[in-house]
Write a protein that holds these residues in place. Sequence first.
Motif, PDB file in Angstrom:
ATOM      1  N   LEU A   1       0.875  -1.171   0.000  1.00  0.00           N
ATOM      2  CA  LEU A   1       0.000   0.000   0.000  1.00  0.00           C
ATOM      3  C   LEU A   1       0.915   1.224   0.000  1.00  0.00           C
ATOM      4  N   PRO A   2       1.346   1.660  -1.154  1.00  0.00           N
ATOM      5  CA  PRO A   2       2.378   2.691  -1.211  1.00  0.00           C
ATOM      6  C   PRO A   2       1.874   4.114  -0.946  1.00  0.00           C
ATOM      7  N   ASN A   3       0.560   4.326  -0.908  1.00  0.00           N
ATOM      8  CA  ASN A   3       0.058   5.694  -0.753  1.00  0.00           C
ATOM      9  C   ASN A   3      -0.840   5.875   0.454  1.00  0.00           C
ATOM     10  N   ARG A   4      -0.807   7.111   0.952  1.00  0.00           N
ATOM     11  CA  ARG A   4      -1.701   7.438   2.052  1.00  0.00           C
ATOM     12  C   ARG A   4      -3.141   7.560   1.576  1.00  0.00           C
ATOM     13  N   ILE A   5      -4.067   7.307   2.493  1.00  0.00           N
ATOM     14  CA  ILE A   5      -5.483   7.499   2.186  1.00  0.00           C
ATOM     15  C   ILE A   5      -5.760   8.988   2.010  1.00  0.00           C
ATOM     16  N   SER A   6      -5.230   9.781   2.936  1.00  0.00           N
ATOM     17  CA  SER A   6      -5.452  11.220   2.892  1.00  0.00           C
ATOM     18  C   SER A   6      -4.847  11.804   1.621  1.00  0.00           C
ATOM     19  N   SER A   7      -5.607  12.688   0.970  1.00  0.00           N
ATOM     20  CA  SER A   7      -5.141  13.241  -0.305  1.00  0.00           C
ATOM     21  C   SER A   7      -3.934  14.153  -0.098  1.00  0.00           C
ATOM     22  N   GLN A   8      -3.662  14.515   1.148  1.00  0.00           N
ATOM     23  CA  GLN A   8      -2.539  15.407   1.425  1.00  0.00           C
ATOM     24  C   GLN A   8      -1.192  14.692   1.321  1.00  0.00           C
ATOM     25  N   GLY A   9      -1.218  13.380   1.292  1.00  0.00           N
ATOM     26  CA  GLY A   9       0.032  12.633   1.126  1.00  0.00           C
ATOM     27  C   GLY A   9       0.901  12.636   2.371  1.00  0.00           C
ATOM     28  N   MET A  10       2.159  12.250   2.179  1.00  0.00           N
ATOM     29  CA  MET A  10       3.087  12.143   3.301  1.00  0.00           C
ATOM     30  C   MET A  10       3.501  13.538   3.774  1.00  0.00           C
ATOM     31  N   PRO A  11       3.901  13.653   5.044  1.00  0.00           N
ATOM     32  CA  PRO A  11       4.302  14.969   5.546  1.00  0.00           C
ATOM     33  C   PRO A  11       5.610  15.456   4.907  1.00  0.00           C
ATOM     34  N   ASP A  12       5.789  16.784   4.884  1.00  0.00           N
ATOM     35  CA  ASP A  12       7.065  17.354   4.446  1.00  0.00           C
ATOM     36  C   ASP A  12       8.028  17.294   5.622  1.00  0.00           C
ATOM     37  N   VAL A  13       9.174  16.701   5.393  1.00  0.00           N
ATOM     38  CA  VAL A  13      10.112  16.538   6.500  1.00  0.00           C
ATOM     39  C   VAL A  13      11.350  17.384   6.249  1.00  0.00           C
ATOM     40  N   LYS A  14      11.774  18.120   7.288  1.00  0.00           N
ATOM     41  CA  LYS A  14      12.989  18.910   7.163  1.00  0.00           C
ATOM     42  C   LYS A  14      13.997  18.434   8.205  1.00  0.00           C
ATOM     43  N   ILE A  15      15.253  18.318   7.758  1.00  0.00           N
ATOM     44  CA  ILE A  15      16.310  17.911   8.686  1.00  0.00           C
ATOM     45  C   ILE A  15      17.073  19.149   9.136  1.00  0.00           C
ATOM     46  N   ILE A  16      17.274  19.273  10.433  1.00  0.00           N
ATOM     47  CA  ILE A  16      18.006  20.424  10.972  1.00  0.00           C
ATOM     48  C   ILE A  16      19.326  19.950  11.571  1.00  0.00           C
ATOM     49  N   ASP A  17      20.406  20.581  11.154  1.00  0.00           N
ATOM     50  CA  ASP A  17      21.735  20.217  11.631  1.00  0.00           C
ATOM     51  C   ASP A  17      22.024  20.928  12.959  1.00  0.00           C
ATOM     52  N   LEU A  18      22.053  20.154  14.031  1.00  0.00           N
ATOM     53  CA  LEU A  18      22.228  20.772  15.348  1.00  0.00           C
ATOM     54  C   LEU A  18      23.633  21.335  15.552  1.00  0.00           C
TER      55      LEU A  18
ATOM     56  N   ARG B   1      -2.331  13.311   9.269  1.00  0.00           N
ATOM     57  CA  ARG B   1      -3.149  12.150   8.931  1.00  0.00           C
ATOM     58  C   ARG B   1      -4.587  12.525   8.603  1.00  0.00           C
ATOM     59  N   GLY B   2      -4.945  13.783   8.883  1.00  0.00           N
ATOM     60  CA  GLY B   2      -6.302  14.227   8.564  1.00  0.00           C
ATOM     61  C   GLY B   2      -6.332  14.926   7.219  1.00  0.00           C
ATOM     62  N   ASP B   3      -7.148  15.984   7.125  1.00  0.00           N
ATOM     63  CA  ASP B   3      -7.240  16.639   5.817  1.00  0.00           C
ATOM     64  C   ASP B   3      -6.299  17.826   5.680  1.00  0.00           C
ATOM     65  N   LYS B   4      -5.415  18.026   6.697  1.00  0.00           N
ATOM     66  CA  LYS B   4      -4.432  19.108   6.577  1.00  0.00           C
ATOM     67  C   LYS B   4      -3.059  18.514   6.331  1.00  0.00           C
ATOM     68  N   LYS B   5      -2.266  19.212   5.544  1.00  0.00           N
ATOM     69  CA  LYS B   5      -0.916  18.744   5.221  1.00  0.00           C
ATOM     70  C   LYS B   5      -0.058  18.677   6.486  1.00  0.00           C
ATOM     71  N   GLY B   6       0.761  17.629   6.617  1.00  0.00           N
ATOM     72  CA  GLY B   6       1.611  17.499   7.790  1.00  0.00           C
ATOM     73  C   GLY B   6       3.041  17.941   7.529  1.00  0.00           C
ATOM     74  N   ARG B   7       3.717  18.379   8.626  1.00  0.00           N
ATOM     75  CA  ARG B   7       5.144  18.713   8.550  1.00  0.00           C
ATOM     76  C   ARG B   7       5.871  17.971   9.668  1.00  0.00           C
ATOM     77  N   ALA B   8       7.144  17.727   9.442  1.00  0.00           N
ATOM     78  CA  ALA B   8       7.955  17.138  10.500  1.00  0.00           C
ATOM     79  C   ALA B   8       9.345  17.750  10.470  1.00  0.00           C
ATOM     80  N   VAL B   9       9.934  17.872  11.651  1.00  0.00           N
ATOM     81  CA  VAL B   9      11.277  18.426  11.755  1.00  0.00           C
ATOM     82  C   VAL B   9      12.137  17.416  12.508  1.00  0.00           C
ATOM     83  N   ILE B  10      13.240  17.003  11.888  1.00  0.00           N
ATOM     84  CA  ILE B  10      14.153  16.071  12.544  1.00  0.00           C
ATOM     85  C   ILE B  10      15.428  16.821  12.897  1.00  0.00           C
TER      86      ILE B  10
END
Length: 673
Positions: free
Chosen positions: A387-404, A600-609
């Motif tokens: 199952l390669p795709n999310r159900i939500s039309s917003q897709g996977m979250p945008d992930v940004k990597i931060i160099d500490l 996971r809902g109807d709003k686009k997700g973001r993540a920061v690593i």
Amino acid sequence: MIAQVIVNSSAQELNRIFDYKIPEGYTIGENIDIGYRVLVSFANYKSLEIGYIIGFKETSAFKCKTISKVCDRAFDEKKFELAKLMARRYFCNLSDVLRLLVPPGTSNKIDKINIKYERWVRLTKKYLDYLQGHVEEIKNYKIRSQKHQKVIDFLLDNKEIPIAVLTDFVDVGAPVIKALENKEICESFKMEVLRNPFLNKIVKRTSKLELTKEQENVMNQVEIGKYCEYLLYGVTGSGKTEVYLQIIEKVLDSGKNAIVLVPEISLTPQITDRFLARFGRVIAILHSKLSPGERYDEWRRIQSGEVRIVVGARSALFAPIKDVGIIIIDEEHDSSYKSETTPKYDARDVAREIVKKENAPLVLGSATPDIKSFYRAKQGEIKLLELPNRISSQGMPDVKIIDLREELASGNKSMFSRFLYDEIKKNLENKEQTILFLNRRGYSTFIMCRDCGYVVKCEKCDVAMTYHLTKNKLLCHYCGAEKQNVSICPECGSQNIRYFGTGTQKIEAQINKMFPDASVIRMDIDTTQKKNAHEIILNKFRDEKIDILLGTQMITKGHDFSNVTLVGVLAADSSLNIGDYRASERTFQLLTQVCGRSGRGDKKGRAVIQTYLPDDFSIQMAKESNYLRFYENEIKVREKLNYPPFCDIMVAVISRGKWAKSSRRCKAIFQNF
Ligand code: ADP
Ligand code: ZN
Ligand code: ZN
């Protein structure tokens, strides 16, 4: 006839069969059989010992005693075959495995089984006969009190009822019932009650969703009524759980039952709620946070046949459910599927043995499959479903990597990069929720340079060395190599050496300072000691729209909150340095899972690593949520270094009172290989 009995003991000397005579009045196949528990007198022991009957024979070569007492039946022959297999495979006593098959809490105290009773009341047969005119007038039966009449009317309508309920409904006191009992109009009796862990739970029923094409395709590939192993690889939020629910429905329709394993179930009340909402009370739930009584009652509900689906942690495999038509293992990569106490088994292997016998499918599901499982799928041993795709039309979250390291260079010594700070602020303004994850595995045990990210590793094994406070030394947990502790970085000469591990409490205080108006809830080992604490925290987070959920590993799994649009990973590196060849795999899994909680809902997700090692491959691939590329790379590394799945690693612990003895034993074992 002679019964062959295994005594419930972990002593190796007792790991054999003892013969006992069957007492008078017992017939094999009727009231005594394989799997019955018995009490036997043993050697010169004072008290009776618990034993399990595992077979019968005509005569014994020994002069044997008679079984003292025949108790309940704990398992059937199928389970016994499984137990034998496990004892052989996992090098343990048969009784160690058999202990898993008996109702929880009764393996050592068969006579004091924890049953809860209530007093119930009903009309006597004699009185009912009298009302129907079968018996002549009895003077006692003349009713003068209105209260008495009310009770009788109520019992005529309701037949049998707990006294507490009756007195409540009819508004009479216990003495009224007593008086009626004295007149032999009604009688009270003991009724077993099953403690119900869902008693105070309101769950709305759901009906099945219309499957997407991808889900449909997966559904159609799983054949029921036939042994086959499947690996369902589906990204977070791709609708795996919905597929499980619908496959199970199909299995139930075919007349068979299902077992669903979920990792550390007490942490993930949401998934059990979803099963409960779809199937109702035909579900039994088994996990460690239930009281022993509750667990015991669930076990008996299963035994009675009313349960069709068992949802639980790994030990749910041993529940007494008949006709298993499917076993599903969700988040199959989770480490909780390996038991670290005797018997030390892998639930996935045991599940495979069960479904082989039952001619049923085994479905392993994960967004981040165990490298070993995926390798088996590639080799054709498991059928791969995707199952390669999310159900939500917003897709996977945008992930940004931060160099500490850059943060530090520019003078920011806090645990929050400026970028993450700004993102949290944005979420607070938009009234959207944030999850902050503190990767705490390897707490304070490894050492890293904050300027260049250097970690002290074992030269031979390429795993991080573990800091031992008591010795003030670094140790390799693989080969045992020791090193002096460092205070200056051997790579860049910096003195900015750090012992890894910052507590959640400290971070909570920082958040309160930075965002005084934000509401924060913390979920870690300290705040989740009480029963149902996980559930309470998670519900609060959801229902009261708490702004920030801060937590450790336990927040990474299986939660589905639609208003969470930001996930922050405070320091990704600690799981890279756990001193284990699976460090990259664990890091990738953890980061992918936790980022997967966002959007996971109807709003686009973001993540920061946030990380000191922004170029690390597992972190890069987690950013892309690219399991396949991660796998391709990791499997090459494993092959080169000859790590699993290209070899098997076994740990043998030998302990004896004296060093000389254990050393001799070690050598003997070593020479046998
Ligand atoms: P996973 O188990 O892969 O993380 P879920 O089964 O939790 O995914 O699905 C993610 C979300 O999508 C859930 O909120 C679920 O209710 C919803 N969902 C799943 N399948 C469907 C479907 N066929 N139609 C609509 N919504 C769906
Ligand atoms: Zn080493
Ligand atoms: Zn350095």
